[in-house]
Motif scaffolding. Sequence first.
Motif, short mmCIF file in Angstrom:
data_model
loop_
_atom_site.label_atom_id
_atom_site.label_comp_id
_atom_site.label_asym_id
_atom_site.label_seq_id
_atom_site.Cartn_x
_atom_site.Cartn_y
_atom_site.Cartn_z
N HIS A 1 0.85 -1.20 0.00
CA HIS A 1 0.00 0.00 0.00
C HIS A 1 0.89 1.25 0.00
O HIS A 1 0.90 2.02 0.96
N TRP A 2 1.61 1.46 -1.08
CA TRP A 2 2.57 2.55 -1.15
C TRP A 2 1.92 3.92 -1.09
O TRP A 2 2.55 4.91 -0.71
N TRP A 3 0.65 4.00 -1.44
CA TRP A 3 -0.06 5.28 -1.49
C TRP A 3 -0.46 5.78 -0.11
O TRP A 3 -0.83 6.96 0.04
N ALA B 1 -0.52 9.85 1.12
CA ALA B 1 -1.88 10.29 1.47
C ALA B 1 -1.92 10.78 2.91
O ALA B 1 -2.52 11.83 3.21
N ALA C 1 2.73 14.56 -6.42
CA ALA C 1 3.10 13.23 -6.91
C ALA C 1 4.38 13.29 -7.75
O ALA C 1 4.46 12.78 -8.85
N PRO D 1 5.21 10.08 -6.51
CA PRO D 1 4.32 9.76 -5.40
C PRO D 1 4.96 8.85 -4.36
O PRO D 1 4.59 8.90 -3.20
#
Length: 276
Positions: free
Chosen positions: A34-36, A40, A129, A132
Motif C-alpha cells: 500500500h505505497w499510497w 496520502a 506526486a 508519489p
Amino acid sequence: MATGTEPPRSHGAATGVRSPGRAAIAARHLRTDHWWLSPAATAVGLLAFVAYSTWRAFANADYYSAPYVSPFYSPCLAENCVPMRGGPNWEVFGSWWGLSPALLILVFPLGFRLTCYYYRKAYYRGFWAAPPACAVAEPHRAYTGETRFPLLLQNLHRYFFYAALPVAGILTYDTALTFRDTGYAWGHAGLGTLVFLVNIVLIWSYTLSCHSCRHIVGGRLKHFSKHPVRYRLWTWVGRLNRRHMQLAWASLISVAVCDLYVYLLATGAFDDPRFF
C-alpha cells in the motif's frame, strides 16, 4: 524481430518510464504494498496543520493567557497586540497595521519549514506526486527540478535558517516566562509550563537538525583533525539530523498543541492546573 525491450508506441511523445530505451513493462510500477498510504497520510497531516494555523493566524484573538503566549503570535510586532506583561511586545508596526500580528512573524518559521529538505520531499510527494513514492513513476510529462520559479526560491532555505534561530530564541524566552503564575510571580509552574517546555525542546531539536545547520557547523572542512570543536558539533548535529523527519513532525504537532492550549485557556475552556 521484437526484443520486448521497447515500450509500446503511443500517439504522444513518450516520457519517463515510457521513453525509448526503457523496458516494455505495461505496469507503471511493480510495487504490491500500500505505497499510497504514506503520501496520502502526509497530505492529510499537512492540510490539517495548514487549516488550523490559517484559522488561528487570522483569528487575531485568544492568543494570550497570563503567563502564556501562543507561539504563533510571538514576538508580537504590531501596536494592536494584546499587552503582555514582561512578554515580547515590540511595537515595530504602528497603528496602520490592522491585520493579525501573527502574519508578521509566521512568515519566518513558515518559510523555514516550506524550504526544508524533508518538507520538500513530503509535499512534493503528497500534493504533486513528484514522485508519489519510491519506485513509482510520477505522472508528469516533464521534469525541471527546482530550476524555475517558484521552486527556485527553495535556495533561500539557509537564509530562513538564520531567521528561524532568533525566533526559536524568543520562544525560549516565552518558555522561561511560563514559570510565573497568573499574577506574574516567579517560581511557579503549571501544565502549560510542561507543554511549553516540550515544545521548545522539539523546536530547537528540529532547527538544529537542519541540513543547513549541519553544513554551517562542519561543512567545507578538509581536515576535521584541525578543527576538533567544529567536528564535535558536526557529529552532534549529525545525530539529530538522522531524526530530522521525526523531529519535523513532532515539532509541527507540538507548536499546534501549544497554541491550542493557550487558546483553550484564553477562551475559558478550563483553568491551567498548577504544580507549584
